[in-house]
Design a protein around this motif. Structure first.
Motif, PDB file in Angstrom:
ATOM      1  N   ILE A 130      49.314  35.673  36.267  1.00 31.04           N
ATOM      2  CA  ILE A 130      48.889  34.502  37.039  1.00 31.04           C
ATOM      3  C   ILE A 130      47.411  34.206  36.752  1.00 31.04           C
ATOM      4  O   ILE A 130      47.030  33.057  36.544  1.00 31.04           O
ATOM      5  N   VAL A 131      46.597  35.247  36.738  1.00 27.29           N
ATOM      6  CA  VAL A 131      45.165  35.062  36.482  1.00 27.29           C
ATOM      7  C   VAL A 131      44.949  34.419  35.121  1.00 27.29           C
ATOM      8  O   VAL A 131      44.169  33.463  34.986  1.00 27.29           O
ATOM      9  N   ILE A 174      37.403  37.941  39.000  1.00 24.38           N
ATOM     10  CA  ILE A 174      36.879  39.308  39.011  1.00 24.38           C
ATOM     11  C   ILE A 174      37.322  40.030  40.279  1.00 24.38           C
ATOM     12  O   ILE A 174      37.749  41.185  40.231  1.00 24.38           O
ATOM     13  N   LYS A 175      37.250  39.357  41.427  1.00 18.49           N
ATOM     14  CA  LYS A 175      37.667  39.979  42.690  1.00 18.49           C
ATOM     15  C   LYS A 175      39.149  40.333  42.677  1.00 18.49           C
ATOM     16  O   LYS A 175      39.547  41.391  43.154  1.00 18.49           O
ATOM     17  N   VAL A 176      39.967  39.453  42.132  1.00 17.75           N
ATOM     18  CA  VAL A 176      41.403  39.729  42.050  1.00 17.75           C
ATOM     19  C   VAL A 176      41.642  40.930  41.141  1.00 17.75           C
ATOM     20  O   VAL A 176      42.416  41.838  41.470  1.00 17.75           O
ATOM     21  N   THR A 177      40.964  40.966  40.020  1.00 16.99           N
ATOM     22  CA  THR A 177      41.121  42.068  39.073  1.00 16.99           C
ATOM     23  C   THR A 177      40.647  43.389  39.679  1.00 16.99           C
ATOM     24  O   THR A 177      41.309  44.424  39.531  1.00 16.99           O
ATOM     25  N   GLU A 178      39.516  43.362  40.380  1.00 17.50           N
ATOM     26  CA  GLU A 178      39.010  44.579  41.030  1.00 17.50           C
ATOM     27  C   GLU A 178      39.966  45.061  42.114  1.00 17.50           C
ATOM     28  O   GLU A 178      40.231  46.270  42.229  1.00 17.50           O
ATOM     29  N   VAL A 205      45.608  45.408  51.724  1.00 15.41           N
ATOM     30  CA  VAL A 205      44.815  44.446  52.503  1.00 15.41           C
ATOM     31  C   VAL A 205      43.847  43.711  51.575  1.00 15.41           C
ATOM     32  O   VAL A 205      43.747  42.481  51.608  1.00 15.41           O
ATOM     33  N   GLN A 206      43.135  44.468  50.738  1.00 18.78           N
ATOM     34  CA  GLN A 206      42.178  43.855  49.809  1.00 18.78           C
ATOM     35  C   GLN A 206      42.893  42.952  48.806  1.00 18.78           C
ATOM     36  O   GLN A 206      42.420  41.861  48.500  1.00 18.78           O
ATOM     37  N   MET A 207      44.043  43.406  48.311  1.00 21.05           N
ATOM     38  CA  MET A 207      44.784  42.617  47.329  1.00 21.05           C
ATOM     39  C   MET A 207      45.283  41.317  47.962  1.00 21.05           C
ATOM     40  O   MET A 207      45.190  40.250  47.343  1.00 21.05           O
ATOM     41  N   THR A 208      45.783  41.404  49.175  1.00 22.35           N
ATOM     42  CA  THR A 208      46.283  40.214  49.865  1.00 22.35           C
ATOM     43  C   THR A 208      45.162  39.199  50.075  1.00 22.35           C
ATOM     44  O   THR A 208      45.350  38.000  49.860  1.00 22.35           O
ATOM     45  N   GLN A 209      43.978  39.672  50.465  1.00 22.74           N
ATOM     46  CA  GLN A 209      42.843  38.770  50.661  1.00 22.74           C
ATOM     47  C   GLN A 209      42.416  38.137  49.339  1.00 22.74           C
ATOM     48  O   GLN A 209      42.131  36.948  49.273  1.00 22.74           O
ATOM     49  N   ALA A 210      42.406  38.931  48.278  1.00 26.95           N
ATOM     50  CA  ALA A 210      42.033  38.402  46.958  1.00 26.95           C
ATOM     51  C   ALA A 210      43.034  37.338  46.512  1.00 26.95           C
ATOM     52  O   ALA A 210      42.648  36.301  45.963  1.00 26.95           O
ATOM     53  N   ILE A 211      44.311  37.567  46.773  1.00 27.43           N
ATOM     54  CA  ILE A 211      45.333  36.583  46.402  1.00 27.43           C
ATOM     55  C   ILE A 211      45.166  35.314  47.234  1.00 27.43           C
ATOM     56  O   ILE A 211      45.322  34.205  46.733  1.00 27.43           O
TER      57      ILE A 211
END
Length: 198
Positions: free
Chosen positions: A67-68, A83-87, A106-112
């Protein structure tokens, strides 16, 4: 003769008492074995449920780079979001315990979520068939992941209740079992699935 009868009655009472004690001991042993086996089964069931979550998280993490890459072609100046999504993806992939995976989720959901906001700004991207296919896959994975979390948490609840209940807690302590963590998210807004808009 009366003395002999008294001895026979005493022996009979002793035999009956011994049989009752033996039945009680056998019942306790059978209960212990059943409870031990129930804990073994519940432990395996929670492990299997967590593995199912892990499978869907991996599917999700594998889909994110596609997707990225698709979005990068349209939104070249949004590199911070990429970068945030990848991290977030890297942290999520390296997590191993249920607690670490929940925090990474949680972090992945927020990045998405942030990523989805970027995608909204590009109408031509939303018309791209490759992108639409990836979005549909992500939406399906999010639904499967939600169901997997529910199943895992249900099995953890059964395990934890049995572990905390008397007298099965005695067996649990002897097996050195501890409560299993629920797969939870920290913030209320994170409790919802990733919103995929077209």
């Amino acid at each position: 003769m009366l003395n002999l009868l008294a001895i026979g009655t005493g022996a009979l009472v002793g035999i009956i008492a011994a049989v009752i004690v033996l039945v009680i001991v056998i019942a306790v042993i059978v209960w212990y074995i059943k409870t031990h086996n129930a804990f073994v089964g519940l432990d395996a069931q929670t492990d299997e449920a967590f593995s199912t979550i892990d499978v869907y998280l991996k599917k999700r993490y594998d889909l994110i780079p596609n997707i990225v890459e698709t979005v990068k072609g349209y939104a070249k100046h949004e590199s911070e979001t990429f970068i945030k999504v990848t991290e977030a993806r890297s942290k999520a992939v390296s997590a191993s315990t249920p607690e670490e995976k929940a925090a990474a989720d949680v972090q992945m959901t927020q990045a998405i979520r942030n990523f989805n906001m970027v995608m909204e700004a590009y109408p031509e991207l939303k018309a791209n068939t490759s992108f639409l296919d990836l979005q549909h896959q992500l939406k399906a994975i999010e639904g499967e992941l939600s169901q997997s979390r529910k199943y895992y948490n249900a099995t953890v609840k059964v395990f934890n209740v049995k572990l905390g209940s008397f007298p099965s807690s005695i067996v649990g302590r002897r097996m050195k079992l501890t409560k299993k963590p629920f797969f939870e998210v920290a913030a209320p807004e994170e409790r919802e699935n990733v919103k995929v808009q077209f």
